[in-house]
Every structure is written in C-alpha cells, then in structure tokens.
Design an enzyme around this catalytic site. Structure first.
Site, PDB file in Angstrom:
ATOM      1  N   ASP A  53       0.840  -1.299   0.098  1.00  0.00           N
ATOM      2  CA  ASP A  53       0.021  -0.046   0.008  1.00  0.00           C
ATOM      3  C   ASP A  53       0.833   1.065   0.016  1.00  0.00           C
ATOM      4  O   ASP A  53       2.196   1.153   0.305  1.00  0.00           O
ATOM      5  CB  ASP A  53      -1.140  -0.055   1.221  1.00  0.00           C
ATOM      6  CG  ASP A  53      -2.234   0.865   1.061  1.00  0.00           C
ATOM      7  OD1 ASP A  53      -3.160   0.568   1.780  1.00  0.00           O
ATOM      8  OD2 ASP A  53      -2.136   1.801   0.055  1.00  0.00           O
TER       9      ASP A  53
HETATM   10  C1  GLC Z   1      -4.488   4.202  -0.241  1.00  0.00           C
HETATM   11  C2  GLC Z   1      -5.364   3.118   0.043  1.00  0.00           C
HETATM   12  C3  GLC Z   1      -5.193   1.933  -1.158  1.00  0.00           C
HETATM   13  C4  GLC Z   1      -4.947   2.653  -2.531  1.00  0.00           C
HETATM   14  C5  GLC Z   1      -3.754   3.218  -2.453  1.00  0.00           C
HETATM   15  C6  GLC Z   1      -3.512   4.082  -3.768  1.00  0.00           C
HETATM   16  O1  GLC Z   1      -3.611   4.571   0.749  1.00  0.00           O
HETATM   17  O2  GLC Z   1      -5.288   2.300   1.206  1.00  0.00           O
HETATM   18  O3  GLC Z   1      -6.250   1.166  -1.029  1.00  0.00           O
HETATM   19  O4  GLC Z   1      -5.060   1.529  -3.544  1.00  0.00           O
HETATM   20  O5  GLC Z   1      -3.447   4.057  -1.429  1.00  0.00           O
HETATM   21  O6  GLC Z   1      -4.470   5.158  -3.933  1.00  0.00           O
END
Ligand code: GLC
Length: 736
Positions: free
Chosen positions: A267
């Site tokens: 993430d």
């Molecule tokens: C965010 C979210 C994730 C997302 C990523 C990119 O923090 O937790 O679900 O895909 O960043 O936006």
C-alpha cells in the site's frame, strides 16, 4: 480427415513461427509465442542487478519501473474497485486534469455483495476490466475483500461483507473476468485491515482459528481459484509484522502454502525498512513522496527501502541474490501477463453497455428491508399520488466521488431526484431536509445550513404530501464511508434521526431509502412502513433506485452483513477498547471466530436485520428438504434437495441459502456457517428444485493444535433458509 489436416497445418505453422522468430533473432522474452516462464528466465538473464532492483520501486505515483534498455515497459496502476480513478499527477495526489478520463461508476462492492450473484460479479469484472484496459492500466488496485468486523470501519463500502464464503464466491468471478482483459487485479488489503483507525500502526493480535476460518478464506480463493496476479499488502501490523513485510502472511501463507506466483505490491507508503520488506515478501514498493528530481530530492524513489539501500545490501551479500531474482521474476511475470501481453483486447470505456451493467448490478443489489403489508407503499402506484415529496440530501448529492482512493470522476451519475422527476413528473417536489458538509478527506467540514430550519421546512412540506420518499443514509465524507477514518457512531449522521421522527409525526406514508456502505441504527424503524437499503449505486444510481421503487424491477438483494440494533450487539464492540479500536496501537480480536451472524447466534442476539435478509415484491414458499441418505463419510458427498415456489403474482429472484453447523463440537464453533447459496428466478406459480451437494470440507474446522483443517465424526445440521435467521428446513446428518 479434416481434423488431422488442421492439426498438421497448425503444427507446421507453429514450427514456422518458432523458426521465423529464431531466424529473426527475436529474443525469447520478446516472443509472445514463448511460454511466460521461458520469457521470465530469458529476461532475467539479460538484466543487470540495478535493472532488477529498479523493477521493485515506484517511478511515479501510480507506475513502477520497466527496463527501458530491453524494451520492457513500466507497469501502470490505478485505483480502484468501483471504476478507473481519474488520471493523477506524476508526483502528487492532485488530479492530472485530463479531459478524457471520466469513467463509468460501478456500484460499490458492498452492493455487489448484496446481489449474492456470482454472475453479477462476473459481469462486473468483465465491464470494469474493459475500462481499465482501455485506459492503458496494467493493474487495478482492487478489489477490496477485508471482512466486515465493525460497522464503524470507514471502508466497509469497498468490501464484500462479513462472511468469507460469500466473499470467496464473488471475488473469484470478479478476478477472473477482470484478468481476462489482460489487466491484473491487486486484491487488497492483505491482511486484517478491518478498520481505518490507526490503520498504519495498529497491531492486530488474532487466534489461528479466526485467521484461518474467517479472515484468510477469501484471499485463499482469490489466489487458488481466482489466480490473482497481484496482491496489495496492508498498512497495519499482524502479530507485530507490517502487512507489507510479513514472514507469516506473505512468505509463509501466501507464497509458500498457497503457491502465489504473482507480485506483492505495498500500500502506498506501507514499507518500513529495507531488510523487513526485502526479506518479508514485498515485491513492489509504492509510495508517494517524490519524483526524484525537484522537491522530492530528500527522499527520491531510489531512496525507497527497496531502492538504493536494497541494492547496497545485495552487493554486500547481506541479502542473497536469490531474493532479488525471485522479486524480479514475479514482476516480470506480471509484466508479461499484462503490459507485454499481445493477446489482450483493447477494452472499451464509458459505453452504454457498461452503464447497463452498472444498472443491472445495482438493481440486483438493492435490499428491500420492510414493506408494511397493510400500507403496501411499494411498489409506488403513480396514479395514487398527486404530491410526492422527496426529502434528503442524498437525493441530490454526488456519491461516486469522495471516500478516498475509491472516489471517481464519472462520465455521469443519475441522481435519485432526477430519476424520480423523469418517472413521476410534476408530482415530484423536493426539499433537502438535512445537509452534511462538503465532501472532504481527512477532516470534517461543517455544513453551511441550519439543521433546524431544514428540518422545519421539510416537516411543513410533509404535511401537504400524499407520499414521502426519504433518501438519506451516510455519504463519502470523512468519518462516514471514507478511507483513513472510522465512523464515530452507529446512528445516522447530520441529525437525520430527529428529522425522520419529526416527519413520521406528520405523515405516515414514508418510503425511507438509505444510501450507505455500512449498517446504521434505526430507532424509528417501527414508525416507517417501507425501508430500502440502497448502497452506493454508481453512475445509474437514480435509475436503479426508481427501477425498484416503481416495481419495474422486483428487489432481490440480501444483506451481506448484519444490521445490529446497537453497537454493543456487535462482537468487536462487546469487549473493551483492546478489542476495538485497540489500546496503544495493540488490538485483540476478542470475538475470535464469532463475527457477524456467528456472534448473534452464539449470544442469541436478535439483529435489526440479519445477514442474508432481503424481501421481494412477490412471495416464495419452501417445501420440505429431502435427502437420499443422512450419513456422510470422508470421501463421500451428501445431497439435499428442496422445492421452491413463487406463490406471488409477479416474477422474482430468491437467494436460497445453505448453512451448516456441528451439534456438539469438541471446540467452540459457530452454530451455523454459510456453506452454499443459489440465486434463482421464478415466474408466478413456478416451482423449481434446488439441490446442494455437501462434502466433508464443508463440515471441517481449523484445528490450531494440529495447524490444519480437519473433520471430526459427529452430528451436524444443514439449515436451508432465505436468510441466516429465516430457516425453512433443517436436516440432521451424521459424519462418520
Ligand atoms: C491508499 C489506499 C489503497 C489505494 C492506494 C493508492 O492508501 O489504502 O487502497 O489503492 O493508497 O491510492
């Protein structure tokens, strides 16, 4: 004869192609006719160490490096599970401001879950996969499948509910149909990201049984049956290890036990150290702080944990070369399956076909919770009403945007009010009734309106109306259904409870529709004759809602999670703060395997509306279940059949559900667990026979002492019903 000639022709052609490619000296890795593993091996043999390491880090907000020297392209990613997010800038969360990236908004995954229909999951995956493909995205950052443990979790709307079996059946279809477009899913957030409070630091302590019986099954299905090409590691910790750097969940369970051959993507900002992420199963580190040139010089991409420091550790030998070769192989495999997959279609974008798919899924997901028989307000008979008053901000508020990463810029979003005006014309009047603040992220912005004056206005208007259609619920504002924060109460926000109470005093003809991704308390439930759970329905929201309100479509949705009467009825909230949200970032899942209806059964708690519940405009009669023999042996199977009849006057769909429970287990077990379901459509008066096949694995439990799933001899019950509490037939069976 013709077949033989065809086969000979084919083999000659293949030989010619291979000879041609070799004759033309196309390197194996560039030859689409070569098996992927041969291409991976060949590419790896041609890459430098620096090029392999570069594959493991972001090069921009939503892309990771390729190998320019070898003509191996970058990987482009985009959120999210409900549609292709608008293009984002190279190195900030700011939208890029493109004018060709307004997508189809599909219903939220909680709505898909409420369809209880794997065919809808397949249609969803195909349609959204075509949009990602058309937008040249190699990886979709979704679907989300975290289990619904608390109704306060801000991201429940992005997930598929409280039951691992329901989620498993739907996510496999979703994944397969997205990836048929040559677009990888990145199933998220692995693992145990069941709340947003302290999401990047909470350390979840959980038993092996809860881990294996509740929180892992949908992921196992996503990998072993869905063949997901990538998985996103979660921010939180699991037993002390971050989700993006875990020996247990990444190296052991995902990559060793399940044989996952794809790539683990962090993430954004989910990596925390070079050694932990390199040795803990992370393959691609995504983050968000720099473009490596101007303001981001202090933490350029090659300063990432899997950047310069990782390269240094490899050169020094403190991390073995096998580590980078495994990572690079996984990433190359992902590239060959997507960016360098020459067989994939070209997708399509913003088409009427996709809008129709969004509407069909939404139609099947809307849940009819109450339709008082005496009043029978639903479906709406237009000729009965001259003055239909629509009340509620959600009748006009845009709900495809906001909510965090899943927020969309859509080509269109039909509001409930506009669809009602189209359907019922002059009879429709509107007053807002309540107002939230602007859709913000990370903080709550106050509403510019006075709640009292909005309420007074609505009550005044309500006294003149023949029928009230209330459209409220939650929204995508922070502290509602929104990432990076949880809700602070189970009650409706923005003083809606007071408004609903006030309206019920002046007008008894109220149809109340809640748009949300979560359960809500309903203190006014007995005073409201008709209640609909409407979800976030995407681009066709208003049309789908009117399809159901008007009776053009007969509702067939069923709840994918329990609606509790009060928060204290929920397992996660039945202990102390350590159980939720945690104390000093340490959280213990004290309800253990008893999540959702499993908890209600274990404590004899009556839900406001139970898991699997949903009404129809027609009625169904269940006959008596029959079975050939009521014993089941280790390699045997056991069949139950039951006749279902549509006893009403219109066609309708019903979800026949199968639960199984052990009578006197040697370990604590839920009274019953969902082990099968079948959504059927019946014409008025039509009867069909539904058969469920029961196999020993459906009776097994995870034995934490032996660290394996197993059966034990004993008596079991098979429950067949139209919800987890409306059991129509029960069969005793013995497992020997
Ligand atoms: C965010 C979210 C994730 C997302 C990523 C990119 O923090 O937790 O679900 O895909 O960043 O936006």
């Amino acid at each position: 004869m013709k077949n033989i000639r065809k086969k000979v022709l084919l083999s000659v052609m293949l030989t010619l192609m291979t000879v041609t490619s070799q004759a033309q000296n196309i390197p194996v890795y560039l030859d689409p006719n070569q098996p992927i593993e041969a291409r991976v091996k060949d590419a790896l043999s041609k890459m430098t160490l620096e090029e392999k390491v570069a594959l493991c880090t972001a090069q921009s907000k939503f892309s990771s490096h390729g190998v320019p020297r070898l003509g191996i392209p970058e990987l482009w990613m985009s959120d999210g599970s409900h549609g292709v997010r608008e293009e984002i800038s190279w190195d900030s969360w700011t939208p890029a401001g493109w004018t060709n990236d307004a997508c189809t908004g599909f219903p939220a995954l909680s709505c898909l879950a409420a369809t209880w229909n794997p065919k809808m999951a397949a249609l969803y995956g195909k349609s959204i996969g075509e949009e990602f493909r058309y937008r040249h995205k190699d990886i979709m950052l979704g679907p989300g499948i975290n289990i619904y443990r608390t109704p306060l979790n801000g991201r429940n709307y992005e997930y598929m509910g409280e039951d691992p079996y329901l989620t498993s059946q739907l996510v496999v279809q979703y994944i397969q149909n997205v990836q048929n477009n040559g677009v990888a899913v990145c199933v998220k957030h692995y693992l145990l990201n069941n709340q947003e409070t302290w999401r990047d630091s909470v350390d979840v302590q959980i038993s092996d049984r809860a881990l294996h019986e509740i929180y892992l099954p949908a992921w196992k299905a996503a990998v072993e049956k869905g063949h997901a090409w990538s998985i996103m590691g979660s921010y939180n910790k699991i037993r002390g290890e971050h989700g993006c750097e875990s020996q247990l969940t990444l190296n052991k369970i995902l990559k060793t036990d399940w044989g996952f051959d794809g790539a683990v993507v962090s993430d954004w900002g989910g990596a925390h150290s070079t050694m932990a992420s390199a040795l803990g199963g992370l393959d691609i580190e995504m983050g968000t702080w720099t473009n490596g040139m101007d303001k981001g010089k202090t933490f350029a991409y090659d300063d990432y944990y899997l950047g310069r420091n990782y390269l240094k550790a490899l050169k020094e030998g403190s991390i073995p070369m096998s580590n980078i070769n495994d990572k690079a192989s996984r990433i190359l495999r992902l590239i060959f399956r997507t960016a360098m997959n020459t067989n994939r279609s070209y997708g399509s974008f913003g088409s009427q076909e996709h809008l129709n798919a969004a509407r069909e899924i939404a139609d099947e997901g809307i849940v009819l919770l109450k339709n008082d028989n005496k009043k029978r307000l639903l479906p709406i008979e237009a000729k009965r009403y001259k003055n239909i008053l629509v009340i509620g901000e959600n009748a006009i508020k845009q709900l495809t945007s906001g909510g965090g990463a899943a927020g969309l810029k859509v080509s269109k979003e039909i509001s409930p009010l506009s669809a009602l005006q189209t359907k019922y014309g002059e009879a429709i009047h509107y007053t807002m009734g309540y107002a939230s603040g602007p859709t913000t992220y990370g903080h709550v912005a106050p509403s510019p309106y006075s709640a009292d004056s909005l309420r007074d206005e609505a009550v005044k208007e309500a006294q003149k109306a023949d029928l009230i259609i209330y459209i409220g619920g939650l929204n995508k504002n922070f502290r509602q259904d929104c990432e990076s924060g949880d809700r602070e109460s189970l009650n409706l926000p923005f003083k809606q409870d007071q408004l609903i109470e006030a309206l019920s005093k002046v007008n008894k003809n109220i149809i109340l529709t809640l748009l949300s991704g979560n359960a809500m308390a309903m203190p006014w439930k007995e005073k409201i004759p008709a209640i609909i759970q409407g979800w976030y329905l995407g681009s066709e929201a208003g049309n789908s809602l009117v399809d159901i309100l008007s009776g053009d479509v007969n509702p067939s949705g069923k709840l994918p999670f329990t609606f509790p009467v009060k928060l204290a009825d929920v397992g996660a909230h039945s202990f102390d703060a350590e159980s939720y949200p945690g104390v000093n970032y340490k959280e213990i899942y004290k309800e253990d395997i008893f999540v959702g209806y499993r908890w209600n059964d274990s404590k004899n708690i009556t839900a406001l509306f139970p898991f699997g519940y949903g009404l129809s405009y027609t009625t169904f009669k269940y006959g008596k279940a029959t079975f050939a023999k009521n014993t089941l042996t280790q390699n045997g199977e056991f069949k139950i059949s039951i006749p279902i009849t549509n006893t009403g006057k219109i066609k309708g769909k019903e979800v026949v559900q199968l639960y199984i429970g052990e009578e006197n287990p040697s370990v604590p077990r839920p009274r019953k667990e969902l082990k099968g379901f079948n959504k059927i459509e019946l014409a008025p008066g039509e009867t069909t026979n539904i058969t469920f096949k029961i196999t020993p694995d459906m009776l097994s439990f995870y034995d934490d002492a032996q660290q394996t799933w197993r059966n034990e001899p004993g008596k079991f019950k098979a429950y067949i019903g139209s919800s987890s509490t409306d059991i129509k037939s029960t069969i005793e069976l013995t497992f020997k």
